[in-house]
Design a protein around this motif. Structure first.
Motif, mmCIF file in Angstrom:
data_model
loop_
_atom_site.group_PDB
_atom_site.id
_atom_site.type_symbol
_atom_site.label_atom_id
_atom_site.label_comp_id
_atom_site.label_asym_id
_atom_site.label_seq_id
_atom_site.Cartn_x
_atom_site.Cartn_y
_atom_site.Cartn_z
ATOM 1 N N LEU A 167 -7.294 -14.643 7.718
ATOM 2 C CA LEU A 167 -7.735 -13.266 7.883
ATOM 3 C C LEU A 167 -6.566 -12.314 7.646
ATOM 4 O O LEU A 167 -5.412 -12.651 7.912
ATOM 5 N N VAL A 168 -6.913 -11.141 7.153
ATOM 6 C CA VAL A 168 -5.896 -10.118 6.891
ATOM 7 C C VAL A 168 -6.345 -8.792 7.495
ATOM 8 O O VAL A 168 -7.538 -8.564 7.735
ATOM 9 N N ALA A 169 -5.368 -7.939 7.751
ATOM 10 C CA ALA A 169 -5.654 -6.587 8.217
ATOM 11 C C ALA A 169 -5.789 -5.676 6.998
ATOM 12 O O ALA A 169 -4.934 -5.688 6.111
ATOM 13 N N VAL A 170 -6.876 -4.923 6.940
ATOM 14 C CA VAL A 170 -7.126 -4.011 5.823
ATOM 15 C C VAL A 170 -7.034 -2.584 6.363
ATOM 16 O O VAL A 170 -7.762 -2.216 7.293
ATOM 17 N N LEU A 171 -6.146 -1.773 5.763
ATOM 18 C CA LEU A 171 -5.869 -0.447 6.303
ATOM 19 C C LEU A 171 -5.410 0.486 5.188
ATOM 20 O O LEU A 171 -5.005 0.040 4.107
ATOM 21 N N PRO A 172 -5.453 1.784 5.416
ATOM 22 C CA PRO A 172 -5.027 2.736 4.382
ATOM 23 C C PRO A 172 -3.559 2.561 4.023
ATOM 24 O O PRO A 172 -2.730 2.200 4.859
ATOM 25 N N LYS A 173 -3.230 2.859 2.771
ATOM 26 C CA LYS A 173 -1.854 2.703 2.295
ATOM 27 C C LYS A 173 -0.860 3.553 3.077
ATOM 28 O O LYS A 173 0.296 3.175 3.256
ATOM 29 N N GLN A 174 -1.321 4.706 3.544
ATOM 30 C CA GLN A 174 -0.410 5.604 4.249
ATOM 31 C C GLN A 174 -0.223 5.253 5.716
ATOM 32 O O GLN A 174 0.591 5.868 6.422
ATOM 33 N N HIS A 175 -0.938 4.269 6.196
ATOM 34 C CA HIS A 175 -0.824 3.860 7.597
ATOM 35 C C HIS A 175 0.585 3.295 7.839
ATOM 36 O O HIS A 175 1.175 2.643 6.978
ATOM 37 N N ALA A 176 1.098 3.516 9.036
ATOM 38 C CA ALA A 176 2.455 3.060 9.375
ATOM 39 C C ALA A 176 2.604 1.548 9.230
ATOM 40 O O ALA A 176 3.641 1.047 8.761
ATOM 41 N N LEU A 177 1.564 0.791 9.609
ATOM 42 C CA LEU A 177 1.644 -0.665 9.498
ATOM 43 C C LEU A 177 1.619 -1.117 8.037
ATOM 44 O O LEU A 177 2.140 -2.184 7.710
ATOM 45 N N ALA A 178 1.011 -0.309 7.163
ATOM 46 C CA ALA A 178 0.964 -0.659 5.746
ATOM 47 C C ALA A 178 2.318 -0.459 5.091
ATOM 48 O O ALA A 178 2.688 -1.192 4.170
ATOM 49 N N ARG A 179 3.085 0.523 5.566
ATOM 50 C CA ARG A 179 4.385 0.817 4.965
ATOM 51 C C ARG A 179 5.477 -0.122 5.476
ATOM 52 O O ARG A 179 6.546 -0.218 4.885
ATOM 53 N N ARG A 180 5.187 -0.799 6.575
ATOM 54 C CA ARG A 180 6.187 -1.690 7.163
ATOM 55 C C ARG A 180 6.247 -3.014 6.396
ATOM 56 O O ARG A 180 5.230 -3.511 5.928
ATOM 57 N N ARG A 181 7.417 -3.594 6.259
ATOM 58 C CA ARG A 181 7.582 -4.808 5.452
ATOM 59 C C ARG A 181 7.093 -6.067 6.165
ATOM 60 O O ARG A 181 6.567 -6.968 5.530
#
Length: 298
Positions: A167-181
């Protein structure tokens, strides 16, 4: 009346050639053996079918009436035998499969195309449904095989192949978790509103179990039934959704990204199943082999 196919073939051969000698040669029989077959058919019908003397053989009125009927019957039965042989050899038949929607929308179309290329006469009956319904369809023999998700605790079903779907987390590109490595953790998810598929789905069962094991309660913003709805809600900023990495919906929205979840609990067991004790049609066995090879590759 017990009609024998060999006797019917003998009758038609004599009627077409007008000669016992020529008919015997055509059927690769001795003339006495052919005579026995014609006599047996006449005894079965209860009437003489040929008038014969030393010079010629002619159909009786009954024989003339019976000839087109027996020709059609023989043709129909030969087609039945050909179809039965094709089924037994796996050269035709119908694959009846129940499967998770993620599979139906991703891997299945390619496999259907591949099998149709190898076996042009194959047919498919596809039922896409949540895991519990997949199990029910196979158990009730409305489908011969099923690709299901979650834990399988049904002694009436046999697992042909087992694997996992991460399973994966799907979220907007601008979300803080999306920008984190680094990958997303359960602690990260616990601090965010979540868009989770409805109760009864195999993905939801995995997510609920993961949170329960961590003694944590998820913040549920929405509970849609379909993954595409969950993706749309995540795009709208209602929350992070959690979906199988194999789902096409994960890549459906360019504004969203998928991030791995760094927790072993966020894996969905998947299993290819059939009803225990049931024999699969040969063409379905071929499809099962292709499917297992594809799942292993994935």
């Amino acid at each position: 009346m017990d009609l024998n196919l060999r006797d019917i073939r003998a009758f038609i051969a004599v009627a077409q050639t007008g000669s016992f000698t020529r008919a015997a040669a055509k059927l690769h029989l001795s003339q006495p053996a052919l005579t026995v077959q014609i006599r047996r058919l006449e005894e079965t019908v209860g009437l003489r079918l040929f008038d014969r003397n030393s010079r010629n053989v002619a159909l009786t009125p009954t024989g003339r009436e019976l000839l087109p009927v027996l020709q059609k019957s023989l043709n129909d039965m030969e087609h039945v035998l050909l179809d039965a042989r094709a089924l037994g050899e796996g050269a035709s038949g119908t694959v009846r499969i129940a499967c998770l929607p993620t599979f139906a929308a991703s891997v299945l179309p390619e496999l259907v195309q591949a099998l149709r290329k190898a076996v042009p006469r194959v047919g498919f009956e596809v039922r896409d449904a949540v895991a519990s319904m997949v199990n029910t369809l196979v158990r009730n023999e409305e489908a011969d095989i099923g690709l299901t998700g979650g834990e399988l605790n049904d002694g009436g079903l046999e697992v042909l192949h087992a694997g996992i779907d991460r399973l994966v987390a799907v979220l907007p590109k601008q979300h803080a978790l999306a920008r984190r490595r680094r990958p997303v953790t359960l602690a990260d998810l616990a601090n965010e509103p979540l868009v989770l598929t409805a109760q009864g789905t195999s993905v939801r069962a995995v997510v609920d179990s993961a949170f329960a094991d961590a003694q944590c309660v998820p913040r549920i913003a929405c509970e849609p039934t379909y993954m595409m709805s969950a993706v749309a809600m995540a795009r709208a900023g209602l929350g992070i959704t959690i979906l199988p990495a194999s789902a096409r919906e994960v890549r459906a929205e360019p504004e969203l990204v998928a991030r791995p979840i760094d927790e072993a609990a966020f894996t969905r067991p998947i299993a290819l199943i059939r009803k225990r004790g049931r024999t699969l049609p040969p063409v379905t066995e071929t499809f099962v082999a292709m499917l297992i090879e594809r799942l292993d590759a994935a």
